[in-house]
Design a protein around this motif. Structure first.
Motif, PDB file in Angstrom:
ATOM      1  N   SER A 134      11.894   6.717   1.897  1.00  0.00           N
ATOM      2  CA  SER A 134      11.194   5.441   1.781  1.00  0.00           C
ATOM      3  C   SER A 134       9.706   5.655   2.028  1.00  0.00           C
ATOM      4  O   SER A 134       9.230   6.787   2.131  1.00  0.00           O
ATOM      5  CB  SER A 134      11.781   4.434   2.780  1.00  0.00           C
ATOM      6  OG  SER A 134      11.683   4.941   4.106  1.00  0.00           O
ATOM      7  N   GLY A 135       8.978   4.552   2.131  1.00  0.00           N
ATOM      8  CA  GLY A 135       7.538   4.656   2.340  1.00  0.00           C
ATOM      9  C   GLY A 135       6.793   4.837   1.029  1.00  0.00           C
ATOM     10  O   GLY A 135       7.351   4.677  -0.059  1.00  0.00           O
ATOM     11  N   THR A 136       5.539   5.178   1.118  1.00  0.00           N
ATOM     12  CA  THR A 136       4.683   5.311  -0.056  1.00  0.00           C
ATOM     13  C   THR A 136       4.467   6.779  -0.417  1.00  0.00           C
ATOM     14  O   THR A 136       4.744   7.681   0.366  1.00  0.00           O
ATOM     15  CB  THR A 136       3.323   4.644   0.196  1.00  0.00           C
ATOM     16  OG1 THR A 136       2.696   5.281   1.320  1.00  0.00           O
ATOM     17  CG2 THR A 136       3.500   3.158   0.496  1.00  0.00           C
ATOM     18  N   PHE A 145      11.407   4.347  -2.295  1.00  0.00           N
ATOM     19  CA  PHE A 145       9.958   4.392  -2.168  1.00  0.00           C
ATOM     20  C   PHE A 145       9.353   3.035  -2.524  1.00  0.00           C
ATOM     21  O   PHE A 145       9.858   2.327  -3.397  1.00  0.00           O
ATOM     22  CB  PHE A 145       9.364   5.470  -3.072  1.00  0.00           C
ATOM     23  CG  PHE A 145       9.620   6.875  -2.606  1.00  0.00           C
ATOM     24  CD1 PHE A 145       9.113   7.318  -1.390  1.00  0.00           C
ATOM     25  CD2 PHE A 145      10.369   7.759  -3.376  1.00  0.00           C
ATOM     26  CE1 PHE A 145       9.346   8.614  -0.956  1.00  0.00           C
ATOM     27  CE2 PHE A 145      10.605   9.053  -2.941  1.00  0.00           C
ATOM     28  CZ  PHE A 145      10.099   9.480  -1.728  1.00  0.00           C
ATOM     29  N   THR A 146       8.284   2.689  -1.836  1.00  0.00           N
ATOM     30  CA  THR A 146       7.624   1.401  -2.049  1.00  0.00           C
ATOM     31  C   THR A 146       6.130   1.612  -2.288  1.00  0.00           C
ATOM     32  O   THR A 146       5.643   2.735  -2.314  1.00  0.00           O
ATOM     33  CB  THR A 146       7.831   0.489  -0.830  1.00  0.00           C
ATOM     34  OG1 THR A 146       7.333   1.167   0.343  1.00  0.00           O
ATOM     35  CG2 THR A 146       9.300   0.168  -0.624  1.00  0.00           C
ATOM     36  N   THR A 168      10.016   9.761   5.158  1.00  0.00           N
ATOM     37  CA  THR A 168       8.965   9.537   4.165  1.00  0.00           C
ATOM     38  C   THR A 168       8.617  10.824   3.431  1.00  0.00           C
ATOM     39  O   THR A 168       9.107  11.901   3.766  1.00  0.00           O
ATOM     40  CB  THR A 168       7.703   8.982   4.850  1.00  0.00           C
ATOM     41  OG1 THR A 168       7.260   9.920   5.839  1.00  0.00           O
ATOM     42  CG2 THR A 168       7.995   7.650   5.519  1.00  0.00           C
TER      43      THR A 168
END
Length: 267
Positions: free
Chosen positions: A81-83, A104-105, A60
């Motif tokens: 990935s992740g925020t 990324f989300t 992340t």
């Protein structure tokens, strides 16, 4: 300054790097580095440029990065990935932020609007949702294929699920067209068989099948070609779609050749 771009480095960041605590510029892009963003970066209190782009880094967005006096943060082209954490608002010196070609989300934090020095924000080719927060007027925004629903972003993809559904739609259409045309060929065969010699029907079916097969082979490259610059998951699905359509074309061509040499309607 330590420039190790495109040096074929693999594994984790070389340990000797962590001894250079006075670095202001660290460039490690275009290598084969793996693992998460190194937590040791927090000791570089003078670091202004950090380039980790185009590696194989996972994990992340490291919150510790927000405490560095960075002007450029380039972590594009990885497997992150992740925020994006709201603590990014602390990075008031940041001028360039490159997050493209990751996974990324989540929504972009409104805190991005507090980065008054920011001039370039590249979030393209990710899986974000929501809308783009209000940004300083001077910011150059790149958000194509980012998942963001905004008129400034080309080809809106809400998430991978939507894209996969779209790709499956292509596959279903290809198969449907394949089956429909085969049914049409059989119908044409029986109609012509009643009025003309069998050889005419054989030639017509052969020509139509061959034409359709060649069309499938040519069209099969389109899904892959349109997504060559997309992230890995999208390219994988495009490869599968391309493969399915290509196989349909090859099967049709071979079926046509076999039918002409060994016409089943003579049985």
């Amino acid at each position: 300054t330590r420039n190790l771009d495109t040096n074929k480095l693999n594994g984790t960041v070389p340990q000797e790097i962590w001894k250079m605590t006075n670095l202001t510029d660290l460039r490690l892009s275009g290598n084969f580095l793996v693992g998460p963003i190194p937590s040791e970066l927090r000791q570089f209190s003078r670091l202004q440029y950090l380039g980790l782009g185009d590696n194989l880094i996972e994990g992340t967005f490291l919150t510790n990065l927000t405490f560095l006096p960075l002007k450029t943060l380039a972590i594009q082209g990885n497997k992150l990935s992740g925020t994006i954490p709201s603590q990014i608002c602390i990075m008031t010196t940041l001028e360039t932020l490159k997050l493209s070609y990751n996974s990324f989300t989540g929504t972009l934090p409104n805190a991005l609007g507090n980065l008054t020095a920011l001039t370039l924000l590249d979030i393209s080719h990710n899986n974000f949702t929501g809308k783009i927060p209000t940004l300083p007027a001077q910011v150059e925004l790149k958000c194509d294929y980012s998942g963001i629903q905004d008129s400034r972003c080309a080809y809106i993809i809400v998430d991978n699920g939507d894209y996969l559904a779209g790709s499956m739609f292509i596959v279903v259409v290809a198969f449907s067209a394949f089956i429909s045309l085969l049914i049409l060929f059989i119908a044409v065969l029986f109609i012509i068989k009643r009025k003309h010699p069998i050889v005419h029907a054989s030639g017509l079916v052969f020509n139509l099948c061959t034409l359709f097969g060649l069309l499938c082979v040519v069209v099969s490259v389109i899904p892959f070609g349109l997504t060559m610059n997309s992230d890995q998951s999208i390219r994988d699905m495009s490869c599968k779609t391309t493969f399915v359509i290509f196989v349909c074309g090859i099967i049709t061509i071979f079926s046509a050749i076999s039918a002409r040499n060994y016409p089943i309607w003579k049985m």
